[in-house]
Scaffold this motif. Sequence first.
Motif, PDB file in Angstrom:
ATOM      1  N   SER A  54       5.787  -4.903   6.749  1.00 25.12           N
ATOM      2  CA  SER A  54       5.108  -4.529   5.504  1.00 25.12           C
ATOM      3  C   SER A  54       5.745  -5.131   4.260  1.00 25.12           C
ATOM      4  O   SER A  54       5.112  -5.169   3.207  1.00 25.12           O
ATOM      5  CB  SER A  54       5.098  -2.997   5.366  1.00 25.12           C
ATOM      6  OG  SER A  54       6.418  -2.506   5.175  1.00 25.12           O
ATOM      7  N   GLU A  55       6.987  -5.612   4.355  1.00 17.50           N
ATOM      8  CA  GLU A  55       7.683  -6.121   3.167  1.00 17.50           C
ATOM      9  C   GLU A  55       6.924  -7.253   2.469  1.00 17.50           C
ATOM     10  O   GLU A  55       6.813  -7.241   1.240  1.00 17.50           O
ATOM     11  CB  GLU A  55       9.093  -6.589   3.564  1.00 17.50           C
ATOM     12  CG  GLU A  55       9.987  -6.916   2.383  1.00 17.50           C
ATOM     13  CD  GLU A  55      10.334  -5.689   1.557  1.00 17.50           C
ATOM     14  OE1 GLU A  55      10.562  -5.864   0.341  1.00 17.50           O
ATOM     15  OE2 GLU A  55      10.369  -4.588   2.105  1.00 17.50           O
ATOM     16  N   PRO A  56       6.375  -8.240   3.199  1.00 16.47           N
ATOM     17  CA  PRO A  56       5.589  -9.269   2.499  1.00 16.47           C
ATOM     18  C   PRO A  56       4.368  -8.703   1.787  1.00 16.47           C
ATOM     19  O   PRO A  56       3.993  -9.203   0.712  1.00 16.47           O
ATOM     20  CB  PRO A  56       5.179 -10.228   3.636  1.00 16.47           C
ATOM     21  CG  PRO A  56       6.199 -10.006   4.695  1.00 16.47           C
ATOM     22  CD  PRO A  56       6.549  -8.547   4.617  1.00 16.47           C
ATOM     23  N   VAL A  67       0.265   2.450   2.039  1.00 18.01           N
ATOM     24  CA  VAL A  67      -0.841   1.632   2.533  1.00 18.01           C
ATOM     25  C   VAL A  67      -0.306   0.435   3.322  1.00 18.01           C
ATOM     26  O   VAL A  67      -0.857   0.054   4.361  1.00 18.01           O
ATOM     27  CB  VAL A  67      -1.719   1.156   1.361  1.00 18.01           C
ATOM     28  CG1 VAL A  67      -2.847   0.250   1.866  1.00 18.01           C
ATOM     29  CG2 VAL A  67      -2.303   2.345   0.619  1.00 18.01           C
ATOM     30  N   SER A  68       0.795  -0.172   2.824  1.00 19.44           N
ATOM     31  CA  SER A  68       1.357  -1.338   3.509  1.00 19.44           C
ATOM     32  C   SER A  68       1.875  -0.968   4.899  1.00 19.44           C
ATOM     33  O   SER A  68       1.797  -1.782   5.834  1.00 19.44           O
ATOM     34  CB  SER A  68       2.487  -1.944   2.672  1.00 19.44           C
ATOM     35  OG  SER A  68       3.601  -1.064   2.618  1.00 19.44           O
ATOM     36  N   ALA A 165       9.027   5.286   7.701  1.00 18.54           N
ATOM     37  CA  ALA A 165       8.760   4.009   7.040  1.00 18.54           C
ATOM     38  C   ALA A 165       7.985   4.185   5.739  1.00 18.54           C
ATOM     39  O   ALA A 165       8.110   3.374   4.817  1.00 18.54           O
ATOM     40  CB  ALA A 165       7.988   3.085   7.982  1.00 18.54           C
ATOM     41  N   MET A 166       7.164   5.234   5.657  1.00 21.34           N
ATOM     42  CA  MET A 166       6.361   5.432   4.454  1.00 21.34           C
ATOM     43  C   MET A 166       7.212   5.837   3.252  1.00 21.34           C
ATOM     44  O   MET A 166       6.952   5.412   2.128  1.00 21.34           O
ATOM     45  CB  MET A 166       5.285   6.495   4.725  1.00 21.34           C
ATOM     46  CG  MET A 166       4.144   6.008   5.604  1.00 21.34           C
ATOM     47  SD  MET A 166       2.856   7.253   5.773  1.00 21.34           S
ATOM     48  CE  MET A 166       1.618   6.336   6.699  1.00 21.34           C
ATOM     49  N   ARG A 167       8.242   6.624   3.480  1.00 23.02           N
ATOM     50  CA  ARG A 167       9.088   7.083   2.360  1.00 23.02           C
ATOM     51  C   ARG A 167      10.551   7.038   2.776  1.00 23.02           C
ATOM     52  O   ARG A 167      11.210   8.078   2.861  1.00 23.02           O
ATOM     53  CB  ARG A 167       8.683   8.494   1.939  1.00 23.02           C
ATOM     54  CG  ARG A 167       7.238   8.629   1.475  1.00 23.02           C
ATOM     55  CD  ARG A 167       6.939  10.024   0.971  1.00 23.02           C
ATOM     56  NE  ARG A 167       7.747  10.375  -0.176  1.00 23.02           N
ATOM     57  CZ  ARG A 167       7.775  11.589  -0.733  1.00 23.02           C
ATOM     58  NH1 ARG A 167       7.036  12.560  -0.213  1.00 23.02           N
ATOM     59  NH2 ARG A 167       8.525  11.847  -1.788  1.00 23.02           N
ATOM     60  N   PRO A 168      11.087   5.872   3.031  1.00 20.87           N
ATOM     61  CA  PRO A 168      12.489   5.796   3.480  1.00 20.87           C
ATOM     62  C   PRO A 168      13.474   6.245   2.416  1.00 20.87           C
ATOM     63  O   PRO A 168      14.514   6.821   2.717  1.00 20.87           O
ATOM     64  CB  PRO A 168      12.665   4.318   3.824  1.00 20.87           C
ATOM     65  CG  PRO A 168      11.651   3.616   2.982  1.00 20.87           C
ATOM     66  CD  PRO A 168      10.482   4.547   2.917  1.00 20.87           C
ATOM     67  N   GLY A 169      13.140   5.966   1.142  1.00 22.54           N
ATOM     68  CA  GLY A 169      14.042   6.353   0.063  1.00 22.54           C
ATOM     69  C   GLY A 169      14.244   7.851  -0.030  1.00 22.54           C
ATOM     70  O   GLY A 169      15.352   8.324  -0.297  1.00 22.54           O
ATOM     71  N   SER A 170      13.199   8.622   0.212  1.00 22.98           N
ATOM     72  CA  SER A 170      13.308  10.082   0.119  1.00 22.98           C
ATOM     73  C   SER A 170      14.239  10.629   1.199  1.00 22.98           C
ATOM     74  O   SER A 170      15.085  11.481   0.925  1.00 22.98           O
ATOM     75  CB  SER A 170      11.917  10.713   0.257  1.00 22.98           C
ATOM     76  OG  SER A 170      11.051  10.267  -0.762  1.00 22.98           O
ATOM     77  N   TYR A 171      14.082  10.138   2.424  1.00 23.05           N
ATOM     78  CA  TYR A 171      14.947  10.609   3.510  1.00 23.05           C
ATOM     79  C   TYR A 171      16.386  10.144   3.303  1.00 23.05           C
ATOM     80  O   TYR A 171      17.335  10.880   3.584  1.00 23.05           O
ATOM     81  CB  TYR A 171      14.406  10.106   4.848  1.00 23.05           C
ATOM     82  CG  TYR A 171      13.028  10.637   5.165  1.00 23.05           C
ATOM     83  CD1 TYR A 171      12.855  11.939   5.628  1.00 23.05           C
ATOM     84  CD2 TYR A 171      11.895   9.854   4.997  1.00 23.05           C
ATOM     85  CE1 TYR A 171      11.592  12.435   5.922  1.00 23.05           C
ATOM     86  CE2 TYR A 171      10.622  10.337   5.289  1.00 23.05           C
ATOM     87  CZ  TYR A 171      10.480  11.630   5.745  1.00 23.05           C
ATOM     88  OH  TYR A 171       9.227  12.125   6.025  1.00 23.05           O
ATOM     89  N   ARG A 172      16.559   8.915   2.817  1.00 21.79           N
ATOM     90  CA  ARG A 172      17.911   8.419   2.532  1.00 21.79           C
ATOM     91  C   ARG A 172      18.577   9.260   1.460  1.00 21.79           C
ATOM     92  O   ARG A 172      19.734   9.663   1.593  1.00 21.79           O
ATOM     93  CB  ARG A 172      17.837   6.963   2.094  1.00 21.79           C
ATOM     94  CG  ARG A 172      19.173   6.348   1.718  1.00 21.79           C
ATOM     95  CD  ARG A 172      18.976   5.186   0.769  1.00 21.79           C
ATOM     96  NE  ARG A 172      18.299   5.619  -0.449  1.00 21.79           N
ATOM     97  CZ  ARG A 172      17.656   4.802  -1.276  1.00 21.79           C
ATOM     98  NH1 ARG A 172      17.585   3.512  -1.004  1.00 21.79           N
ATOM     99  NH2 ARG A 172      17.065   5.280  -2.361  1.00 21.79           N
TER     100      ARG A 172
END
Length: 368
Positions: A54-56, A67-68, A165-172
């Motif tokens: 999804s990064e690209p 969405v990505s 994968a949808m919200r990795p920052g929140s879990y981190r």
Amino acid sequence: MFKHDSDGVTAGFIQRVLFILLIVALSALALKLVSIWLLIFGAIIVAVILRAVSEPLIRYLKVPEPVSILLALVILIAGLTGAFYFFGWQISRQIEDLWQQMPAAWDRLEVQINGTPTGTFVHEQIDSLGQKAGQLISMAPKIAGEVFATLANLVVAIVGGIFLAMRPGSYRDGIVLLFPKSQRALTKECLNDSGKSLQMWLLAQAFSMVLVGSLTAIGLSIVGVESALALGLISGLAQFVPIVGPIVSAGPGLLLAGSEGLPTFLWALLIYVGVSQLESNVITPMVQKHVASIPTVVTLFAVIAFGTLLGPMGILFATPLTVVIYTLVLKLYVGKVLDDPLSASRADPDIKDGKMPGIFGFLKGLRK
């Protein structure tokens, strides 16, 4: 002369004992839940794969992250479906043929070694394997149950990986909050670097698996080994477990080649050894030059150690777990405790502006 506060000493002693008991209880609980930790790590691997795809979309097309991730999931499913549509029937037919050919290959090999100086020894080993195979068959219901449980865990890991994968920052950030304020910046940096290293390793490993599987299938097909495509697929998938996987995956191919005669066996052996050397000395250095380079002996003992402690799942996840541990050791112990930032920088993936490179960034790095 000295005042002894027995109540204070007793309270402090009780607190220390309770603290030790708490640590022991938490350690025992962590060991009991080791299968859960492996499941969580499997979800993390799924999330890292989805983020790589999804990064690209996020960087170049400015697609929102949730969405990505869904688009990345669709791309992966479409890719697997397309590959199965074009090659699945042939692979499934060759795998079925391979399964049916193995007993006949054993019989032909046995006939060929009769009368040779090593024939008696080989017969003894075959009889021993036959006894072990009988014991294995008696455990078939248990094995079937474990396979079903593994498939169920795989589904859970995939679903959990999608949400991660949808919200990795929140879990981190949730994990970072569990640490003291003075250590939160370092903790966040270590988690980011571990995720980046794991992503780069997975991309490099996927590239290596495709090349090894393709080269093995082409080589075996040229020398006339049957079911070459299926054998190449097995070799490619086995590449996910370095050192041990390639050795084990060579067994079926060498068995079939040996049943065809000594020249075919020698050619097949040359192909497996040649592809292995090409992978070790050319492919791996090329695709992993932007990844923390783990010494081969460390990888070998990591596979043995995690396999002994955690069983088959430990063998499967041994190398990605080692990548994460190796990155943390370089960042925390070498970089902070030993104060050697130059050596610790080996754990840093080739990242620009703190962003993961994704698939396109990884492919660009191969040309450098």
